[in-house]
Design a protein around this motif. Structure first.
Motif, PDB file in Angstrom:
ATOM      1  N   GLY A  23     -52.886  89.565  49.487  1.00 56.27           N
ATOM      2  CA  GLY A  23     -52.732  88.181  49.030  1.00 56.27           C
ATOM      3  C   GLY A  23     -51.293  87.824  48.770  1.00 56.27           C
ATOM      4  O   GLY A  23     -50.837  86.725  49.127  1.00 56.27           O
ATOM      5  N   VAL A  24     -50.537  88.729  48.171  1.00 53.78           N
ATOM      6  CA  VAL A  24     -49.120  88.478  47.912  1.00 53.78           C
ATOM      7  C   VAL A  24     -48.364  88.356  49.228  1.00 53.78           C
ATOM      8  O   VAL A  24     -47.507  87.493  49.389  1.00 53.78           O
ATOM      9  CB  VAL A  24     -48.523  89.589  47.016  1.00 53.78           C
ATOM     10  CG1 VAL A  24     -47.012  89.501  46.975  1.00 53.78           C
ATOM     11  CG2 VAL A  24     -49.094  89.507  45.623  1.00 53.78           C
ATOM     12  N   ASP A  25     -48.678  89.218  50.191  1.00 52.02           N
ATOM     13  CA  ASP A  25     -48.026  89.142  51.494  1.00 52.02           C
ATOM     14  C   ASP A  25     -48.336  87.817  52.199  1.00 52.02           C
ATOM     15  O   ASP A  25     -47.465  87.225  52.836  1.00 52.02           O
ATOM     16  CB  ASP A  25     -48.454  90.302  52.399  1.00 52.02           C
ATOM     17  CG  ASP A  25     -47.827  91.619  51.975  1.00 52.02           C
ATOM     18  OD1 ASP A  25     -46.832  91.588  51.210  1.00 52.02           O
ATOM     19  OD2 ASP A  25     -48.333  92.675  52.407  1.00 52.02           O
ATOM     20  N   ILE A  26     -49.569  87.347  52.079  1.00 55.22           N
ATOM     21  CA  ILE A  26     -49.930  86.063  52.690  1.00 55.22           C
ATOM     22  C   ILE A  26     -49.171  84.922  52.036  1.00 55.22           C
ATOM     23  O   ILE A  26     -48.630  84.046  52.696  1.00 55.22           O
ATOM     24  CB  ILE A  26     -51.454  85.836  52.611  1.00 55.22           C
ATOM     25  CG1 ILE A  26     -52.163  86.812  53.550  1.00 55.22           C
ATOM     26  CG2 ILE A  26     -51.819  84.391  52.943  1.00 55.22           C
ATOM     27  CD1 ILE A  26     -53.665  86.854  53.385  1.00 55.22           C
ATOM     28  N   VAL A  27     -49.115  84.944  50.693  1.00 53.02           N
ATOM     29  CA  VAL A  27     -48.400  83.882  49.990  1.00 53.02           C
ATOM     30  C   VAL A  27     -46.914  83.910  50.310  1.00 53.02           C
ATOM     31  O   VAL A  27     -46.286  82.874  50.508  1.00 53.02           O
ATOM     32  CB  VAL A  27     -48.631  84.016  48.459  1.00 53.02           C
ATOM     33  CG1 VAL A  27     -47.692  83.118  47.676  1.00 53.02           C
ATOM     34  CG2 VAL A  27     -50.077  83.698  48.123  1.00 53.02           C
ATOM     35  N   ASN A  28     -46.361  85.122  50.402  1.00 54.25           N
ATOM     36  CA  ASN A  28     -44.930  85.248  50.698  1.00 54.25           C
ATOM     37  C   ASN A  28     -44.630  85.179  52.195  1.00 54.25           C
ATOM     38  O   ASN A  28     -43.476  85.219  52.598  1.00 54.25           O
ATOM     39  CB  ASN A  28     -44.389  86.572  50.147  1.00 54.25           C
ATOM     40  CG  ASN A  28     -44.324  86.555  48.652  1.00 54.25           C
ATOM     41  OD1 ASN A  28     -44.229  85.508  48.033  1.00 54.25           O
ATOM     42  ND2 ASN A  28     -44.365  87.736  48.050  1.00 54.25           N
ATOM     43  N   ASP A  29     -45.680  85.080  53.017  1.00 54.08           N
ATOM     44  CA  ASP A  29     -45.553  84.979  54.485  1.00 54.08           C
ATOM     45  C   ASP A  29     -44.812  86.177  55.053  1.00 54.08           C
ATOM     46  O   ASP A  29     -43.909  86.033  55.865  1.00 54.08           O
ATOM     47  CB  ASP A  29     -44.874  83.675  54.871  1.00 54.08           C
ATOM     48  CG  ASP A  29     -45.096  83.341  56.336  1.00 54.08           C
ATOM     49  OD1 ASP A  29     -46.148  83.739  56.876  1.00 54.08           O
ATOM     50  OD2 ASP A  29     -44.220  82.680  56.947  1.00 54.08           O
ATOM     51  N   GLN A  30     -45.192  87.376  54.627  1.00 62.00           N
ATOM     52  CA  GLN A  30     -44.598  88.610  55.129  1.00 62.00           C
ATOM     53  C   GLN A  30     -45.667  89.397  55.858  1.00 62.00           C
ATOM     54  O   GLN A  30     -46.432  90.142  55.265  1.00 62.00           O
ATOM     55  CB  GLN A  30     -44.032  89.455  54.003  1.00 62.00           C
ATOM     56  CG  GLN A  30     -42.908  88.788  53.238  1.00 62.00           C
ATOM     57  CD  GLN A  30     -42.484  89.632  52.059  1.00 62.00           C
ATOM     58  OE1 GLN A  30     -43.098  90.623  51.731  1.00 62.00           O
ATOM     59  NE2 GLN A  30     -41.430  89.200  51.415  1.00 62.00           N
ATOM     60  N   HIS A  31     -45.732  89.233  57.145  1.00 62.77           N
ATOM     61  CA  HIS A  31     -46.737  89.930  57.939  1.00 62.77           C
ATOM     62  C   HIS A  31     -46.143  91.225  58.451  1.00 62.77           C
ATOM     63  O   HIS A  31     -45.047  91.262  58.965  1.00 62.77           O
ATOM     64  CB  HIS A  31     -47.202  89.062  59.114  1.00 62.77           C
ATOM     65  CG  HIS A  31     -47.760  87.754  58.674  1.00 62.77           C
ATOM     66  ND1 HIS A  31     -48.980  87.642  58.055  1.00 62.77           N
ATOM     67  CD2 HIS A  31     -47.246  86.511  58.707  1.00 62.77           C
ATOM     68  CE1 HIS A  31     -49.210  86.378  57.768  1.00 62.77           C
ATOM     69  NE2 HIS A  31     -48.161  85.672  58.144  1.00 62.77           N
ATOM     70  N   ASN A  32     -46.916  92.323  58.335  1.00 65.33           N
ATOM     71  CA  ASN A  32     -46.422  93.634  58.785  1.00 65.33           C
ATOM     72  C   ASN A  32     -46.654  93.809  60.255  1.00 65.33           C
ATOM     73  O   ASN A  32     -47.542  93.617  60.871  1.00 65.33           O
ATOM     74  CB  ASN A  32     -47.113  94.771  58.010  1.00 65.33           C
ATOM     75  CG  ASN A  32     -46.670  94.762  56.567  1.00 65.33           C
ATOM     76  OD1 ASN A  32     -45.578  94.314  56.259  1.00 65.33           O
ATOM     77  ND2 ASN A  32     -47.519  95.264  55.696  1.00 65.33           N
TER      78      ASN A  32
END
Length: 64
Positions: free
Chosen positions: A55-64
């Motif tokens: 969820g944090v990655d989605i909010v921060n728009d950081q896709h691995n």
């Protein structure tokens, strides 16, 4: 501009706002916090951690 706040500060401010403006009672806050600590020691903790990080990655728009 990037602002870094510890999660504890953000949760503390949110808790204060809920208690002040919505009338949430302090004992309810304590019960929810204790339940969170107990839940962190169960088999479901890795799933919660993974979901939180996703969820944090989605909010921060950081896709691995």
């Amino acid at each position: 501009m990037t602002v870094n706040l510890p999660l504890v500060v953000v949760l503390g401010l949110l808790t204060w706002a809920l208690m002040k403006f919505l009338g949430v009672r302090p004992w309810i806050v304590l019960v929810v916090a204790l339940f969170g600590f107990y839940l962190a020691d169960t088999f479901i903790a890795p799933a919660i951690d993974s979901g939180t990080r996703s969820g944090v990655d989605i909010v921060n728009d950081q896709h691995n």
